[in-house]
Design a protein around this motif. Structure first.
Motif, PDB file in Angstrom:
ATOM      1  N   ILE A 105       9.477  30.832 -44.511  1.00  0.00           N
ATOM      2  CA  ILE A 105       8.968  30.047 -45.629  1.00  0.00           C
ATOM      3  C   ILE A 105       7.855  30.855 -46.290  1.00  0.00           C
ATOM      4  O   ILE A 105       6.840  31.170 -45.670  1.00  0.00           O
ATOM      5  CB  ILE A 105       8.435  28.683 -45.145  1.00  0.00           C
ATOM      6  CG1 ILE A 105       9.516  27.934 -44.347  1.00  0.00           C
ATOM      7  CG2 ILE A 105       7.930  27.867 -46.332  1.00  0.00           C
ATOM      8  CD1 ILE A 105      10.861  27.779 -45.039  1.00  0.00           C
TER       9      ILE A 105
ATOM     10  N   ASP B 146       7.750  31.977 -38.692  1.00  0.00           N
ATOM     11  CA  ASP B 146       8.023  30.816 -39.542  1.00  0.00           C
ATOM     12  C   ASP B 146       7.661  31.073 -40.997  1.00  0.00           C
ATOM     13  O   ASP B 146       8.352  30.601 -41.890  1.00  0.00           O
ATOM     14  CB  ASP B 146       7.210  29.601 -39.069  1.00  0.00           C
ATOM     15  CG  ASP B 146       7.616  29.136 -37.691  1.00  0.00           C
ATOM     16  OD1 ASP B 146       8.821  29.149 -37.390  1.00  0.00           O
ATOM     17  OD2 ASP B 146       6.716  28.755 -36.916  1.00  0.00           O
TER      18      ASP B 146
ATOM     19  N   ARG C 105       6.004  21.339 -41.941  1.00  0.00           N
ATOM     20  CA  ARG C 105       6.892  21.960 -40.947  1.00  0.00           C
ATOM     21  C   ARG C 105       8.219  21.223 -40.802  1.00  0.00           C
ATOM     22  O   ARG C 105       9.251  21.848 -40.590  1.00  0.00           O
ATOM     23  CB  ARG C 105       6.196  22.063 -39.597  1.00  0.00           C
ATOM     24  CG  ARG C 105       5.071  23.082 -39.592  1.00  0.00           C
ATOM     25  CD  ARG C 105       4.477  23.262 -38.209  1.00  0.00           C
ATOM     26  NE  ARG C 105       5.379  23.936 -37.304  1.00  0.00           N
ATOM     27  CZ  ARG C 105       5.610  25.248 -37.284  1.00  0.00           C
ATOM     28  NH1 ARG C 105       5.001  26.031 -38.135  1.00  0.00           N
ATOM     29  NH2 ARG C 105       6.444  25.762 -36.420  1.00  0.00           N
TER      30      ARG C 105
ATOM     31  N   PHE D 125      10.842  22.680 -43.105  1.00  0.00           N
ATOM     32  CA  PHE D 125      11.141  24.109 -43.070  1.00  0.00           C
ATOM     33  C   PHE D 125      12.633  24.404 -43.028  1.00  0.00           C
ATOM     34  O   PHE D 125      13.110  25.305 -43.700  1.00  0.00           O
ATOM     35  CB  PHE D 125      10.447  24.786 -41.887  1.00  0.00           C
ATOM     36  CG  PHE D 125       8.989  25.100 -42.100  1.00  0.00           C
ATOM     37  CD1 PHE D 125       8.295  24.655 -43.225  1.00  0.00           C
ATOM     38  CD2 PHE D 125       8.306  25.844 -41.167  1.00  0.00           C
ATOM     39  CE1 PHE D 125       6.957  24.942 -43.410  1.00  0.00           C
ATOM     40  CE2 PHE D 125       6.964  26.146 -41.343  1.00  0.00           C
ATOM     41  CZ  PHE D 125       6.284  25.702 -42.458  1.00  0.00           C
TER      42      PHE D 125
END
Length: 136
Positions: free
Chosen positions: A57, A33, A98, A101
């Motif tokens: 990210i 992630d 989150r 994202f």
């Protein structure tokens, strides 16, 4: 580094990867992630651009080479160079974001497509050099 991770009991959240071939590296990015870089100095990092293109990210140090690509909180997170506290705060911000994202990843892919395609940039450079040679 691995021993430090083990001593801090962070092995379940931090994984050190062995060397892999470039294509495997790029393909493997899709399993994560976040992209983290704590560089103290750098120009534009190819690894950062690859991570952005892959949808990760960025959580990166606040240096000139990263500020060109990252707007804090919009398409990644910047932290004060050399500050563990600032890094931890940026990781907390990333964790709390989150739900954003997917949108952040889209922004990054568009940015890469518009400004960071290596072949396009090399073609522009070649045209500029040819133009300069033709004029003088």
């Amino acid at each position: 580094v691995q021993s430090m991770i083990d001593m801090a009991s962070l092995g379940d959240v931090i994984m050190m990867r062995p060397f892999v071939a470039h294509d495997d590296y790029v393909d493997g990015l899709k399993n994560y992630d976040l992209y983290l870089s704590a560089s103290r100095s750098d120009s534009t990092s190819v690894a950062l651009l690859e991570a952005m293109a892959a949808g990760l990210i960025p959580v990166v140090s606040d240096i000139a080479g990263n500020r060109v690509w990252i707007n804090d909180g919009e398409n990644g997170f910047l932290f004060e160079t050399g500050s563990a506290v600032s890094l931890a705060e940026s990781l907390e911000k990333a964790s709390a974001s989150r739900s954003k994202f997917s949108e952040m990843a889209k922004v990054n892919r568009t940015l890469i497509e518009e400004k960071a395609i290596w072949q396009d940039n090399m073609n522009r450079l070649k045209e500029l050099i040819m133009s300069m040679l033709a004029h003088g």
